[in-house]
Design an enzyme around this catalytic site. Sequence first.
Site, PDB file in Angstrom:
ATOM      1  N   LYS A 269     -44.292  39.037  56.079  1.00 52.62           N
ATOM      2  CA  LYS A 269     -45.127  38.078  56.789  1.00 52.62           C
ATOM      3  C   LYS A 269     -46.252  37.546  55.906  1.00 52.62           C
ATOM      4  CE  LYS A 269     -43.633  39.081  61.390  1.00 52.62           C
ATOM      5  NZ  LYS A 269     -43.916  39.525  62.762  1.00 52.62           N
ATOM      6  N   ARG A 304     -38.843  47.116  61.525  1.00 53.49           N
ATOM      7  CA  ARG A 304     -37.970  45.950  61.481  1.00 53.49           C
ATOM      8  C   ARG A 304     -38.204  45.222  60.167  1.00 53.49           C
ATOM      9  NH1 ARG A 304     -37.942  40.451  62.983  1.00 53.49           N
ATOM     10  NH2 ARG A 304     -35.950  39.793  63.954  1.00 53.49           N
TER      11      ARG A 304
END
Length: 330
Positions: A269, A304
């Site tokens: 991210k 994840r």
Amino acid sequence: MRYLMPLPRPDADGPRLAAGWLRFDRVAVLTRQAAPEIVPVGRLSDADLTPLTAARPDIAGLTFDRPRIMGILNVTPDSFSDGGLFLTPEAALDRARAMAAADLLDIGGESTRPGAEEVSPEEEAARVLPVLTALKGRKLSIDTRKADVARAALEAGAALVNDVSAMTHDPAMAEAVARANAPICLMHSVGTPQTMQDNPAYDDVVLDVFDALAERIAAAEAAGIPRARIIADPGIGFGKTQAHNLALLRRIGLFHGLGVPILLGASRKRFIGDIGGAVTAADRMPGTLAVTLAAVAQGIQMHRVHDVAEVAQGLALWRETGDWNGPVWH
């Protein structure tokens, strides 16, 4: 209201955190009115300790006595990191084979990156169903906000629904999951992908997200989804600034108080790139691994990630070299 964050440490002789690989003998007591207070576990009631110490029930055939890896498989043209790379079933299957170390593969047919446009249930299902069918025999989850897609995916072999809206996008999702006796991951987010990064604000991001997830868990239970089939995700990057993300990561252990397994989805991210100097998402694996191991050191059960093999290698080394009560998984 008071919130309890367990504080694991290598020499702790207290209870195991969620019956997992860490022990803790102190907690940080957080409130909205005062500075944190450090309290030994001996001063806590059984009611306080039970959510922090109880073993988490198996979900999708997985135990949570060790960290688990959820591999990301985006069958989309526009995901922020790998959009378009695995859009065809053949490319998706090749990618799935490369993620052999994943405990679970999360198949998604709609990007939920900031600014992403919604796709129809029909288009989303057309993207994911061939991949789900081809991957029968692997443990699979479906990353969707839509009840119709969830129903079709569960029939095609998915064992878990991963809903980034925590069942708020589609009012039919709760009934679909409950009727299928399926487990669900409830993620915290605000607004929609189009609006979620428009100046997100919180009174206290950690406590606000905790309360919001507690409310969504209660809503799921009221709809007939037992707590034993629920995973919670604080939603890194979904309606959060870099400061919000870092605050959540520093205190992510607080979410054990929800009494369910916790999933972390921070892979590649933007905040990792901003802090680590990696403009391209694919170059953020080292930062992703660092965040993952920091969360493992707080007992977070599921991770994840895009870079499955690299994270699995990092976990293997952490297991063999760490001194957090001698990691107990094999």
